[in-house]
Design a protein around this motif. Structure first.
Motif, PDB file in Angstrom:
ATOM      1  N   ALA A  17     -36.677  -0.190 -10.016  1.00 26.62           N
ATOM      2  CA  ALA A  17     -36.340   0.025  -8.606  1.00 26.62           C
ATOM      3  C   ALA A  17     -34.883  -0.336  -8.323  1.00 26.62           C
ATOM      4  CB  ALA A  17     -37.282  -0.782  -7.707  1.00 26.62           C
ATOM      5  N   ARG A  18     -34.335  -1.296  -9.092  1.00 32.45           N
ATOM      6  CA  ARG A  18     -32.931  -1.708  -8.932  1.00 32.45           C
ATOM      7  C   ARG A  18     -31.998  -0.919  -9.851  1.00 32.45           C
ATOM      8  NH1 ARG A  18     -35.392  -6.573 -10.178  1.00 32.45           N
ATOM      9  NH2 ARG A  18     -34.080  -6.814 -12.040  1.00 32.45           N
ATOM     10  N   LEU A  19     -32.578  -0.040 -10.701  1.00 33.17           N
ATOM     11  CA  LEU A  19     -31.817   0.691 -11.716  1.00 33.17           C
ATOM     12  C   LEU A  19     -31.018  -0.269 -12.589  1.00 33.17           C
ATOM     13  CD1 LEU A  19     -30.730   3.802  -9.635  1.00 33.17           C
ATOM     14  CD2 LEU A  19     -32.501   3.700 -11.406  1.00 33.17           C
ATOM     15  N   ASP A  20     -31.696  -1.345 -13.015  1.00 28.04           N
ATOM     16  CA  ASP A  20     -31.101  -2.396 -13.835  1.00 28.04           C
ATOM     17  C   ASP A  20     -31.587  -2.211 -15.278  1.00 28.04           C
ATOM     18  OD1 ASP A  20     -30.510  -4.778 -15.178  1.00 28.04           O
ATOM     19  OD2 ASP A  20     -30.918  -6.023 -13.415  1.00 28.04           O
ATOM     20  N   ALA A  21     -30.781  -1.552 -16.085  1.00 27.09           N
ATOM     21  CA  ALA A  21     -31.177  -1.212 -17.452  1.00 27.09           C
ATOM     22  C   ALA A  21     -31.499  -2.448 -18.289  1.00 27.09           C
ATOM     23  CB  ALA A  21     -30.085  -0.384 -18.125  1.00 27.09           C
ATOM     24  N   GLU A  22     -30.697  -3.480 -18.184  1.00 25.78           N
ATOM     25  CA  GLU A  22     -30.922  -4.693 -18.975  1.00 25.78           C
ATOM     26  C   GLU A  22     -32.257  -5.342 -18.615  1.00 25.78           C
ATOM     27  OE1 GLU A  22     -30.014  -7.020 -22.093  1.00 25.78           O
ATOM     28  OE2 GLU A  22     -28.774  -5.382 -21.373  1.00 25.78           O
ATOM     29  N   ALA A  23     -32.539  -5.429 -17.331  1.00 30.42           N
ATOM     30  CA  ALA A  23     -33.806  -6.020 -16.889  1.00 30.42           C
ATOM     31  C   ALA A  23     -34.997  -5.120 -17.216  1.00 30.42           C
ATOM     32  CB  ALA A  23     -33.758  -6.325 -15.398  1.00 30.42           C
ATOM     33  N   ARG A  59     -30.913   8.381 -12.003  1.00 31.05           N
ATOM     34  CA  ARG A  59     -31.330   7.497 -10.905  1.00 31.05           C
ATOM     35  C   ARG A  59     -32.833   7.664 -10.614  1.00 31.05           C
ATOM     36  NH1 ARG A  59     -27.569   4.823  -8.724  1.00 31.05           N
ATOM     37  NH2 ARG A  59     -28.536   4.590  -6.702  1.00 31.05           N
ATOM     38  N   ALA A  60     -33.624   7.733 -11.683  1.00 35.86           N
ATOM     39  CA  ALA A  60     -35.066   7.972 -11.594  1.00 35.86           C
ATOM     40  C   ALA A  60     -35.802   6.667 -11.303  1.00 35.86           C
ATOM     41  CB  ALA A  60     -35.578   8.583 -12.890  1.00 35.86           C
ATOM     42  N   VAL A  61     -36.446   6.612 -10.149  1.00 35.03           N
ATOM     43  CA  VAL A  61     -37.175   5.416  -9.731  1.00 35.03           C
ATOM     44  C   VAL A  61     -38.654   5.754  -9.588  1.00 35.03           C
ATOM     45  CG1 VAL A  61     -37.467   3.678  -7.920  1.00 35.03           C
ATOM     46  CG2 VAL A  61     -35.170   4.406  -8.598  1.00 35.03           C
ATOM     47  N   PHE A  62     -39.473   5.017 -10.325  1.00 37.12           N
ATOM     48  CA  PHE A  62     -40.931   5.180 -10.312  1.00 37.12           C
ATOM     49  C   PHE A  62     -41.513   4.289  -9.220  1.00 37.12           C
ATOM     50  CE2 PHE A  62     -45.067   3.587 -12.025  1.00 37.12           C
ATOM     51  CZ  PHE A  62     -45.768   4.772 -11.948  1.00 37.12           C
TER      52      PHE A  62
END
Length: 108
Positions: A17-23, A59-62
């Protein structure tokens, strides 16, 4: 609803949801496998590359709408919206866990 999911899955969805790849990568086991669009991505480097290409770039958010346990698999369903043709698209995410980590993810 996210709070009802096992912790590694909830962490992955929150990071998405935050588009945080590392997390998004953090909840995966070192030997995890992701299967998506006919491809298979094994290990941290391949999964990180998949996250960057399949999620961050578009920017794909599930958004999970429902989930249930099916044997040893947690099945989560909902739409994914982003900057890609046909957005939003409904997907089913099938997670397998090993301890407190995601050991496998299949997206259909």
């Amino acid at each position: 609803m996210i709070d009802e999911l096992p912790a590694p899955i909830a962490a992955y969805i929150r990071a998405n949801a935050r588009l945080d790849a590392e997390a998004m990568l953090a909840p995966f086991a070192p030997d995890a496998v992701v299967r998506d669009e006919g491809g298979s991505h094994s290990g941290p480097a391949a999964i990180r590359a998949w996250i960057e290409a399949a999620t961050i770039a578009s920017r794909a958010v599930f958004t999970p709408e429902a989930w249930h346990a099916e044997g040893g698999t947690i099945v989560v369903e909902g739409p994914t919206a982003g900057d890609f043709p046909g957005s939003p698209i409904r997907f089913t995410f099938r997670f397998e866990l090993a301890g407190r980590a995601i050991s496998a993810l299949e997206i259909r």
